[in-house]
Motif scaffolding. Structure first.
Motif, PDB file in Angstrom:
ATOM      1  N   SER A   1     -90.433  -7.244  -9.125  1.00  0.00           N
ATOM      2  CA  SER A   1     -90.588  -7.756 -10.485  1.00  0.00           C
ATOM      3  C   SER A   1     -90.068  -6.712 -11.467  1.00  0.00           C
ATOM      4  O   SER A   1     -89.988  -5.520 -11.150  1.00  0.00           O
ATOM      5  CB  SER A   1     -92.057  -8.051 -10.777  1.00  0.00           C
ATOM      6  OG  SER A   1     -92.807  -6.845 -10.827  1.00  0.00           O
ATOM      7  N   MET A   2     -89.742  -7.164 -12.684  1.00  0.00           N
ATOM      8  CA  MET A   2     -89.269  -6.224 -13.696  1.00  0.00           C
ATOM      9  C   MET A   2     -90.342  -5.192 -14.027  1.00  0.00           C
ATOM     10  O   MET A   2     -90.038  -4.019 -14.261  1.00  0.00           O
ATOM     11  CB  MET A   2     -88.845  -6.973 -14.965  1.00  0.00           C
ATOM     12  CG  MET A   2     -87.489  -7.648 -14.864  1.00  0.00           C
ATOM     13  SD  MET A   2     -86.160  -6.428 -14.678  1.00  0.00           S
ATOM     14  CE  MET A   2     -84.742  -7.511 -14.483  1.00  0.00           C
ATOM     15  N   ALA A   3     -91.600  -5.608 -14.007  1.00  0.00           N
ATOM     16  CA  ALA A   3     -92.688  -4.682 -14.293  1.00  0.00           C
ATOM     17  C   ALA A   3     -92.730  -3.567 -13.248  1.00  0.00           C
ATOM     18  O   ALA A   3     -92.926  -2.389 -13.582  1.00  0.00           O
ATOM     19  CB  ALA A   3     -94.027  -5.431 -14.316  1.00  0.00           C
ATOM     20  N   GLU A   4     -92.518  -3.928 -11.999  1.00  0.00           N
ATOM     21  CA  GLU A   4     -92.506  -2.935 -10.923  1.00  0.00           C
ATOM     22  C   GLU A   4     -91.322  -1.977 -11.074  1.00  0.00           C
ATOM     23  O   GLU A   4     -91.458  -0.768 -10.848  1.00  0.00           O
ATOM     24  CB  GLU A   4     -92.431  -3.638  -9.565  1.00  0.00           C
ATOM     25  CG  GLU A   4     -93.688  -4.404  -9.193  1.00  0.00           C
ATOM     26  CD  GLU A   4     -93.514  -5.231  -7.930  1.00  0.00           C
ATOM     27  OE1 GLU A   4     -94.502  -5.396  -7.195  1.00  0.00           O
ATOM     28  OE2 GLU A   4     -92.382  -5.717  -7.690  1.00  0.00           O
ATOM     29  N   ILE A   5     -90.181  -2.529 -11.449  1.00  0.00           N
ATOM     30  CA  ILE A   5     -88.973  -1.707 -11.603  1.00  0.00           C
ATOM     31  C   ILE A   5     -89.147  -0.694 -12.729  1.00  0.00           C
ATOM     32  O   ILE A   5     -88.866   0.504 -12.568  1.00  0.00           O
ATOM     33  CB  ILE A   5     -87.746  -2.601 -11.883  1.00  0.00           C
ATOM     34  CG1 ILE A   5     -87.481  -3.529 -10.692  1.00  0.00           C
ATOM     35  CG2 ILE A   5     -86.522  -1.744 -12.184  1.00  0.00           C
ATOM     36  CD1 ILE A   5     -86.485  -4.628 -10.988  1.00  0.00           C
ATOM     37  N   VAL A   6     -89.629  -1.179 -13.866  1.00  0.00           N
ATOM     38  CA  VAL A   6     -89.820  -0.300 -15.025  1.00  0.00           C
ATOM     39  C   VAL A   6     -90.885   0.761 -14.733  1.00  0.00           C
ATOM     40  O   VAL A   6     -90.748   1.923 -15.124  1.00  0.00           O
ATOM     41  CB  VAL A   6     -90.201  -1.127 -16.270  1.00  0.00           C
ATOM     42  CG1 VAL A   6     -90.549  -0.212 -17.440  1.00  0.00           C
ATOM     43  CG2 VAL A   6     -89.055  -2.060 -16.662  1.00  0.00           C
TER      44      VAL A   6
ATOM     45  N   CYS B   1     -84.873   2.581 -19.116  1.00  0.00           N
ATOM     46  CA  CYS B   1     -84.534   1.927 -17.845  1.00  0.00           C
ATOM     47  C   CYS B   1     -83.534   0.806 -18.106  1.00  0.00           C
ATOM     48  O   CYS B   1     -83.779  -0.068 -18.947  1.00  0.00           O
ATOM     49  CB  CYS B   1     -85.802   1.364 -17.192  1.00  0.00           C
ATOM     50  SG  CYS B   1     -85.521   0.588 -15.574  1.00  0.00           S
ATOM     51  N   MET B   2     -82.412   0.848 -17.405  1.00  0.00           N
ATOM     52  CA  MET B   2     -81.376  -0.175 -17.550  1.00  0.00           C
ATOM     53  C   MET B   2     -81.242  -0.928 -16.227  1.00  0.00           C
ATOM     54  O   MET B   2     -80.863  -0.349 -15.205  1.00  0.00           O
ATOM     55  CB  MET B   2     -80.043   0.468 -17.945  1.00  0.00           C
ATOM     56  CG  MET B   2     -78.918  -0.524 -18.148  1.00  0.00           C
ATOM     57  SD  MET B   2     -77.495   0.176 -19.050  1.00  0.00           S
ATOM     58  CE  MET B   2     -77.070   1.609 -18.048  1.00  0.00           C
ATOM     59  N   VAL B   3     -81.578  -2.218 -16.262  1.00  0.00           N
ATOM     60  CA  VAL B   3     -81.585  -3.028 -15.045  1.00  0.00           C
ATOM     61  C   VAL B   3     -80.527  -4.128 -15.125  1.00  0.00           C
ATOM     62  O   VAL B   3     -80.541  -4.952 -16.049  1.00  0.00           O
ATOM     63  CB  VAL B   3     -82.965  -3.679 -14.814  1.00  0.00           C
ATOM     64  CG1 VAL B   3     -82.958  -4.473 -13.502  1.00  0.00           C
ATOM     65  CG2 VAL B   3     -84.058  -2.629 -14.784  1.00  0.00           C
ATOM     66  N   PHE B   4     -79.629  -4.135 -14.157  1.00  0.00           N
ATOM     67  CA  PHE B   4     -78.618  -5.174 -14.037  1.00  0.00           C
ATOM     68  C   PHE B   4     -79.087  -6.190 -12.998  1.00  0.00           C
ATOM     69  O   PHE B   4     -79.523  -5.807 -11.907  1.00  0.00           O
ATOM     70  CB  PHE B   4     -77.276  -4.585 -13.584  1.00  0.00           C
ATOM     71  CG  PHE B   4     -76.654  -3.620 -14.551  1.00  0.00           C
ATOM     72  CD1 PHE B   4     -75.688  -4.044 -15.449  1.00  0.00           C
ATOM     73  CD2 PHE B   4     -77.040  -2.280 -14.571  1.00  0.00           C
ATOM     74  CE1 PHE B   4     -75.101  -3.152 -16.342  1.00  0.00           C
ATOM     75  CE2 PHE B   4     -76.469  -1.386 -15.447  1.00  0.00           C
ATOM     76  CZ  PHE B   4     -75.497  -1.814 -16.343  1.00  0.00           C
TER      77      PHE B   4
ATOM     78  N   VAL C   1     -77.936  -7.758 -18.023  1.00  0.00           N
ATOM     79  CA  VAL C   1     -78.478  -6.403 -18.122  1.00  0.00           C
ATOM     80  C   VAL C   1     -79.581  -6.388 -19.176  1.00  0.00           C
ATOM     81  O   VAL C   1     -79.460  -7.031 -20.230  1.00  0.00           O
ATOM     82  CB  VAL C   1     -77.384  -5.367 -18.468  1.00  0.00           C
ATOM     83  CG1 VAL C   1     -76.741  -5.665 -19.814  1.00  0.00           C
ATOM     84  CG2 VAL C   1     -77.959  -3.960 -18.435  1.00  0.00           C
ATOM     85  N   ASP C   2     -80.663  -5.688 -18.871  1.00  0.00           N
ATOM     86  CA  ASP C   2     -81.771  -5.498 -19.803  1.00  0.00           C
ATOM     87  C   ASP C   2     -82.071  -4.008 -19.897  1.00  0.00           C
ATOM     88  O   ASP C   2     -82.096  -3.306 -18.873  1.00  0.00           O
ATOM     89  CB  ASP C   2     -83.033  -6.227 -19.327  1.00  0.00           C
ATOM     90  CG  ASP C   2     -82.849  -7.733 -19.315  1.00  0.00           C
ATOM     91  OD1 ASP C   2     -82.603  -8.314 -20.385  1.00  0.00           O
ATOM     92  OD2 ASP C   2     -82.965  -8.337 -18.221  1.00  0.00           O
ATOM     93  N   VAL C   3     -82.312  -3.534 -21.103  1.00  0.00           N
ATOM     94  CA  VAL C   3     -82.684  -2.141 -21.323  1.00  0.00           C
ATOM     95  C   VAL C   3     -84.141  -2.101 -21.770  1.00  0.00           C
ATOM     96  O   VAL C   3     -84.538  -2.836 -22.688  1.00  0.00           O
ATOM     97  CB  VAL C   3     -81.790  -1.482 -22.390  1.00  0.00           C
ATOM     98  CG1 VAL C   3     -82.199  -0.027 -22.603  1.00  0.00           C
ATOM     99  CG2 VAL C   3     -80.322  -1.552 -21.980  1.00  0.00           C
ATOM    100  N   PHE C   4     -84.939  -1.256 -21.111  1.00  0.00           N
ATOM    101  CA  PHE C   4     -86.358  -1.119 -21.419  1.00  0.00           C
ATOM    102  C   PHE C   4     -86.644   0.288 -21.931  1.00  0.00           C
ATOM    103  O   PHE C   4     -86.071   1.268 -21.443  1.00  0.00           O
ATOM    104  CB  PHE C   4     -87.208  -1.353 -20.165  1.00  0.00           C
ATOM    105  CG  PHE C   4     -87.050  -2.722 -19.553  1.00  0.00           C
ATOM    106  CD1 PHE C   4     -87.947  -3.739 -19.852  1.00  0.00           C
ATOM    107  CD2 PHE C   4     -86.006  -2.988 -18.667  1.00  0.00           C
ATOM    108  CE1 PHE C   4     -87.805  -4.998 -19.282  1.00  0.00           C
ATOM    109  CE2 PHE C   4     -85.861  -4.236 -18.090  1.00  0.00           C
ATOM    110  CZ  PHE C   4     -86.769  -5.246 -18.401  1.00  0.00           C
ATOM    111  N   ASP C   5     -87.592   0.385 -22.888  1.00  0.00           N
ATOM    112  CA  ASP C   5     -88.022   1.711 -23.323  1.00  0.00           C
ATOM    113  C   ASP C   5     -89.143   2.205 -22.414  1.00  0.00           C
ATOM    114  O   ASP C   5     -89.513   1.539 -21.436  1.00  0.00           O
ATOM    115  CB  ASP C   5     -88.440   1.700 -24.800  1.00  0.00           C
ATOM    116  CG  ASP C   5     -89.659   0.813 -25.075  1.00  0.00           C
ATOM    117  OD1 ASP C   5     -90.367   0.443 -24.112  1.00  0.00           O
ATOM    118  OD2 ASP C   5     -89.891   0.498 -26.257  1.00  0.00           O
ATOM    119  N   ALA C   6     -89.705   3.365 -22.722  1.00  0.00           N
ATOM    120  CA  ALA C   6     -90.731   3.968 -21.865  1.00  0.00           C
ATOM    121  C   ALA C   6     -91.996   3.127 -21.775  1.00  0.00           C
ATOM    122  O   ALA C   6     -92.765   3.246 -20.816  1.00  0.00           O
ATOM    123  CB  ALA C   6     -91.069   5.364 -22.384  1.00  0.00           C
ATOM    124  N   ASP C   7     -92.202   2.252 -22.759  1.00  0.00           N
ATOM    125  CA  ASP C   7     -93.394   1.388 -22.756  1.00  0.00           C
ATOM    126  C   ASP C   7     -93.153   0.050 -22.067  1.00  0.00           C
ATOM    127  O   ASP C   7     -94.037  -0.803 -22.039  1.00  0.00           O
ATOM    128  CB  ASP C   7     -93.863   1.145 -24.200  1.00  0.00           C
ATOM    129  CG  ASP C   7     -94.319   2.425 -24.876  1.00  0.00           C
ATOM    130  OD1 ASP C   7     -94.949   3.256 -24.195  1.00  0.00           O
ATOM    131  OD2 ASP C   7     -94.020   2.596 -26.077  1.00  0.00           O
TER     132      ASP C   7
END
Length: 213
Positions: free
Chosen positions: A116-121, A132-135, A156-162
């Motif tokens: 999941s994206m939550a697990e990846i981040v 975090c940059m996820v393709f 592609v989605d870019v996530f911050d530290a939160d």
């Protein structure tokens, strides 16, 4: 006219035999196909590719599957990564390498197709990444006969530290990567690398590029 035909036919036969003889076991190198990506050198960027292609998720194809190369009879043979690692991992290595080459700091993530994206981040944050940059690879496959065709559907989605999404982008299409009558395999090897760098460049532009600063 007959004389010209006599010259062309042997070339056709030689090319056909060569294509058939090398169709099995062919490989592409994505790990060293580094695009140009500039990030904030004070922030560690985690980079990951999640392979969500149907053939991979269903396990009909192995994670290192790239596409197909056709024999002289048009029979498709699987093309895999030169590293024998998952294609997604090679792509992450290439992008992380590109960031570091241009003065940034990066971590290449290995992401399971079912994560999941939550697990990846969360994994990225644990490893010290501030961004975090996820393709997401919904489709990415090459098909080579005399010409090379690329079908792609990548987000592609870019996530911050939160864990908040700060930017997103996506591309989808089908491109003709060119033609080589004499050496289609050699042409494909470099054309696919160039296409990957080009597509990543398009994805990591605009708001996505700003989010990495």
């Amino acid at each position: 006219m007959m004389r010209n035909a006599a010259r062309v036919i042997p070339v056709i036969l030689i090319s056909a035999v060569a294509l058939h003889g090398c169709a099995i076991g062919y490989q592409f190198n994505y790990a060293e196909a580094e695009p140009t990506i500039r990030t904030n050198p004070k922030i560690v960027v985690a980079v990951g590719f999640q392979n969500r292609r149907p053939a991979i998720v269903s396990q009909k194809k192995p994670p290192d599957y790239v596409g197909v190369l056709r024999s002289s009879l048009g029979i498709p043979y699987s093309v895999t990564t030169e590293s024998e690692r998952p294609m997604a991992d090679d792509m992450a290595t290439a992008v992380a390498g590109a960031i570091e080459r241009d003065g940034g700091k990066a971590i290449a993530l290995s992401i399971a197709p079912t994560a999941s994206m939550a697990e990846i981040v969360r994994d990225a944050k644990v490893r010290g990444a501030g961004t975090c940059m996820v393709f997401t690879l919904r489709d990415w496959q090459t098909d080579t006969y005399m010409s090379t065709n690329l079908v792609y559907d990548v987000a592609v989605d870019v996530f911050d530290a939160d864990g908040k999404i700060t930017a997103s982008n996506k591309i989808k299409g089908e491109d003709d990567l060119g033609f080589s009558f004499i050496n289609p395999r050699g042409h494909a090897y470099y054309a696919v690398e160039d296409a990957f760098k080009s597509k990543i460049g398009v994805l990591v532009s605009g708001d996505v590029a700003k989010a990495l600063k």
